[in-house]
Design an enzyme around this catalytic site. Sequence first.
Site, PDB file in Angstrom:
ATOM      1  N   ASN A   1      63.375  30.962  48.679  1.00 50.71           N
ATOM      2  CA  ASN A   1      64.390  30.563  49.650  1.00 50.71           C
ATOM      3  C   ASN A   1      63.620  30.046  50.859  1.00 50.71           C
ATOM      4  O   ASN A   1      63.161  30.825  51.697  1.00 50.71           O
ATOM      5  CB  ASN A   1      65.298  31.729  50.036  1.00 50.71           C
ATOM      6  CG  ASN A   1      66.417  31.269  50.961  1.00 50.71           C
ATOM      7  OD1 ASN A   1      66.380  30.135  51.474  1.00 50.71           O
ATOM      8  ND2 ASN A   1      67.395  32.120  51.191  1.00 50.71           N
TER       9      ASN A   1
ATOM     10  N   HIS B   1      69.271  29.922  47.534  1.00 47.50           N
ATOM     11  CA  HIS B   1      69.909  29.980  48.856  1.00 47.50           C
ATOM     12  C   HIS B   1      71.057  30.963  48.805  1.00 47.50           C
ATOM     13  O   HIS B   1      71.765  31.046  47.792  1.00 47.50           O
ATOM     14  CB  HIS B   1      70.451  28.612  49.275  1.00 47.50           C
ATOM     15  CG  HIS B   1      69.409  27.552  49.264  1.00 47.50           C
ATOM     16  ND1 HIS B   1      68.453  27.457  50.243  1.00 47.50           N
ATOM     17  CD2 HIS B   1      69.131  26.582  48.374  1.00 47.50           C
ATOM     18  CE1 HIS B   1      67.639  26.461  49.955  1.00 47.50           C
ATOM     19  NE2 HIS B   1      68.019  25.912  48.821  1.00 47.50           N
TER      20      HIS B   1
ATOM     21  N   GLU C   1      64.548  27.582  43.027  1.00 51.38           N
ATOM     22  CA  GLU C   1      65.075  27.429  44.394  1.00 51.38           C
ATOM     23  C   GLU C   1      66.301  28.327  44.584  1.00 51.38           C
ATOM     24  O   GLU C   1      67.171  28.372  43.725  1.00 51.38           O
ATOM     25  CB  GLU C   1      65.461  25.967  44.630  1.00 51.38           C
ATOM     26  CG  GLU C   1      66.034  25.714  46.006  1.00 51.38           C
ATOM     27  CD  GLU C   1      66.412  24.254  46.217  1.00 51.38           C
ATOM     28  OE1 GLU C   1      66.253  23.434  45.285  1.00 51.38           O
ATOM     29  OE2 GLU C   1      66.891  23.948  47.327  1.00 51.38           O
TER      30      GLU C   1
ATOM     31  N   ARG D   1      72.348  37.575  61.641  1.00 50.99           N
ATOM     32  CA  ARG D   1      72.378  36.121  61.803  1.00 50.99           C
ATOM     33  C   ARG D   1      73.637  35.536  61.139  1.00 50.99           C
ATOM     34  O   ARG D   1      73.777  35.616  59.925  1.00 50.99           O
ATOM     35  CB  ARG D   1      71.138  35.530  61.126  1.00 50.99           C
ATOM     36  CG  ARG D   1      71.122  34.044  61.039  1.00 50.99           C
ATOM     37  CD  ARG D   1      70.093  33.566  60.031  1.00 50.99           C
ATOM     38  NE  ARG D   1      70.001  32.123  60.078  1.00 50.99           N
ATOM     39  CZ  ARG D   1      69.494  31.369  59.119  1.00 50.99           C
ATOM     40  NH1 ARG D   1      69.008  31.927  58.039  1.00 50.99           N
ATOM     41  NH2 ARG D   1      69.470  30.069  59.234  1.00 50.99           N
TER      42      ARG D   1
ATOM     43  N   ALA E   1      65.425  26.593  56.273  1.00 49.66           N
ATOM     44  CA  ALA E   1      65.595  25.219  56.755  1.00 49.66           C
ATOM     45  C   ALA E   1      64.478  24.288  56.284  1.00 49.66           C
ATOM     46  O   ALA E   1      64.681  23.064  56.229  1.00 49.66           O
ATOM     47  CB  ALA E   1      65.676  25.227  58.277  1.00 49.66           C
TER      48      ALA E   1
ATOM     49  N   PRO F   1      61.999  30.626  57.087  1.00 49.90           N
ATOM     50  CA  PRO F   1      62.336  30.906  58.474  1.00 49.90           C
ATOM     51  C   PRO F   1      63.755  31.434  58.683  1.00 49.90           C
ATOM     52  O   PRO F   1      64.692  31.001  58.029  1.00 49.90           O
ATOM     53  CB  PRO F   1      62.175  29.537  59.156  1.00 49.90           C
ATOM     54  CG  PRO F   1      62.271  28.536  58.065  1.00 49.90           C
ATOM     55  CD  PRO F   1      61.695  29.211  56.859  1.00 49.90           C
ATOM     56  N   ASN F   2      63.819  32.379  59.599  1.00 51.84           N
ATOM     57  CA  ASN F   2      65.062  32.987  60.090  1.00 51.84           C
ATOM     58  C   ASN F   2      65.699  33.969  59.103  1.00 51.84           C
ATOM     59  O   ASN F   2      66.667  34.640  59.451  1.00 51.84           O
ATOM     60  CB  ASN F   2      66.091  31.911  60.509  1.00 51.84           C
ATOM     61  CG  ASN F   2      65.538  31.011  61.585  1.00 51.84           C
ATOM     62  OD1 ASN F   2      65.090  31.492  62.615  1.00 51.84           O
ATOM     63  ND2 ASN F   2      65.541  29.709  61.355  1.00 51.84           N
TER      64      ASN F   2
ATOM     65  N   ARG G   1      78.042  22.606  52.906  1.00 47.57           N
ATOM     66  CA  ARG G   1      77.818  22.737  54.348  1.00 47.57           C
ATOM     67  C   ARG G   1      77.504  21.370  54.961  1.00 47.57           C
ATOM     68  O   ARG G   1      77.864  20.341  54.396  1.00 47.57           O
ATOM     69  CB  ARG G   1      76.701  23.772  54.593  1.00 47.57           C
ATOM     70  CG  ARG G   1      77.072  25.172  54.053  1.00 47.57           C
ATOM     71  CD  ARG G   1      75.996  26.192  54.332  1.00 47.57           C
ATOM     72  NE  ARG G   1      75.789  26.375  55.769  1.00 47.57           N
ATOM     73  CZ  ARG G   1      74.735  27.008  56.290  1.00 47.57           C
ATOM     74  NH1 ARG G   1      73.822  27.526  55.482  1.00 47.57           N
ATOM     75  NH2 ARG G   1      74.604  27.125  57.596  1.00 47.57           N
TER      76      ARG G   1
ATOM     77  N   TYR H   1      75.907  34.018  56.174  1.00 43.14           N
ATOM     78  CA  TYR H   1      74.838  34.619  55.373  1.00 43.14           C
ATOM     79  C   TYR H   1      75.123  36.055  54.945  1.00 43.14           C
ATOM     80  O   TYR H   1      74.324  36.650  54.218  1.00 43.14           O
ATOM     81  CB  TYR H   1      73.523  34.553  56.161  1.00 43.14           C
ATOM     82  CG  TYR H   1      73.086  33.128  56.434  1.00 43.14           C
ATOM     83  CD1 TYR H   1      72.604  32.326  55.404  1.00 43.14           C
ATOM     84  CD2 TYR H   1      73.187  32.566  57.712  1.00 43.14           C
ATOM     85  CE1 TYR H   1      72.225  31.012  55.630  1.00 43.14           C
ATOM     86  CE2 TYR H   1      72.806  31.252  57.953  1.00 43.14           C
ATOM     87  CZ  TYR H   1      72.329  30.487  56.909  1.00 43.14           C
ATOM     88  OH  TYR H   1      71.963  29.179  57.136  1.00 43.14           O
TER      89      TYR H   1
HETATM   90  C1  DHK Z   1      68.986  29.527  54.616  1.00 43.64           C
HETATM   91  C2  DHK Z   1      68.750  28.831  55.749  1.00 43.64           C
HETATM   92  O1  DHK Z   1      68.072  29.376  56.740  1.00 43.64           O
HETATM   93  C3  DHK Z   1      69.269  27.474  55.940  1.00 43.64           C
HETATM   94  O2  DHK Z   1      68.458  26.696  56.781  1.00 43.64           O
HETATM   95  C4  DHK Z   1      69.520  26.753  54.627  1.00 43.64           C
HETATM   96  C5  DHK Z   1      69.593  28.922  53.413  1.00 43.64           C
HETATM   97  C6  DHK Z   1      70.327  27.630  53.697  1.00 43.64           C
HETATM   98  C7  DHK Z   1      70.427  29.938  52.647  1.00 43.64           C
HETATM   99  O3  DHK Z   1      71.604  29.732  52.454  1.00 43.64           O
HETATM  100  O4  DHK Z   1      69.852  30.952  52.208  1.00 43.64           O
HETATM  101  O5  DHK Z   1      70.186  25.548  54.878  1.00 43.64           O
END
Ligand code: DHK
Length: 147
Positions: free
Chosen positions: A74, A100, A98, A18, A77, A10-11, A107, A23
């Site tokens: 990835n 990120h 995994e 964002r 959340a 998500p996101n 964080r 990011y």
């Molecule tokens: C991406 C997200 O959307 C967060 O909710 C994670 C992760 C971290 C990233 O760093 O790619 O906590």
Amino acid sequence: MTSLLILNGPNLNLLGTRQPEVYGATTLAEIEIQCQDKANALGIDLQFEQSNHEGVLVEAIHGARGKFDGIILNAGAYTHTSVALMDAISSADVPVLELHLSNIHARESFRHKSYIAPVAIGQICGLGPAGYLLAIEGMVTYLGEKA
Ligand code: DHK
């Protein structure tokens, strides 16, 4: 031919706009291009997906069985909340790495917990988009050592 699935949660479709201070400014489409270039250079097949829905991610992991040699995940959340994703990985019989963009350990404390980590072969975090390319190399090395 080795076949990998990169699964984004998500996101992550909002990358580029964002919270760029967290990011970065690279979009998910740009990351996908870099990943496909890396896959071509390594001579592997790569599928790149994103969903904001937990069940879609669970089903993508189920569907990877027998189709992909490895998954780079990835989970966004859902990393910090999803027993369902953890159980899907435990049941899929496909190695999961995994990933990120940000360093989740540096964080908020709720991001320190990962439901993915105990069922993953390893974790890459904090390296931004470069982490995707390193994850591809890492998974290919892992699969080569296992073969
Ligand atoms: C991406 C997200 O959307 C967060 O909710 C994670 C992760 C971290 C990233 O760093 O790619 O906590």
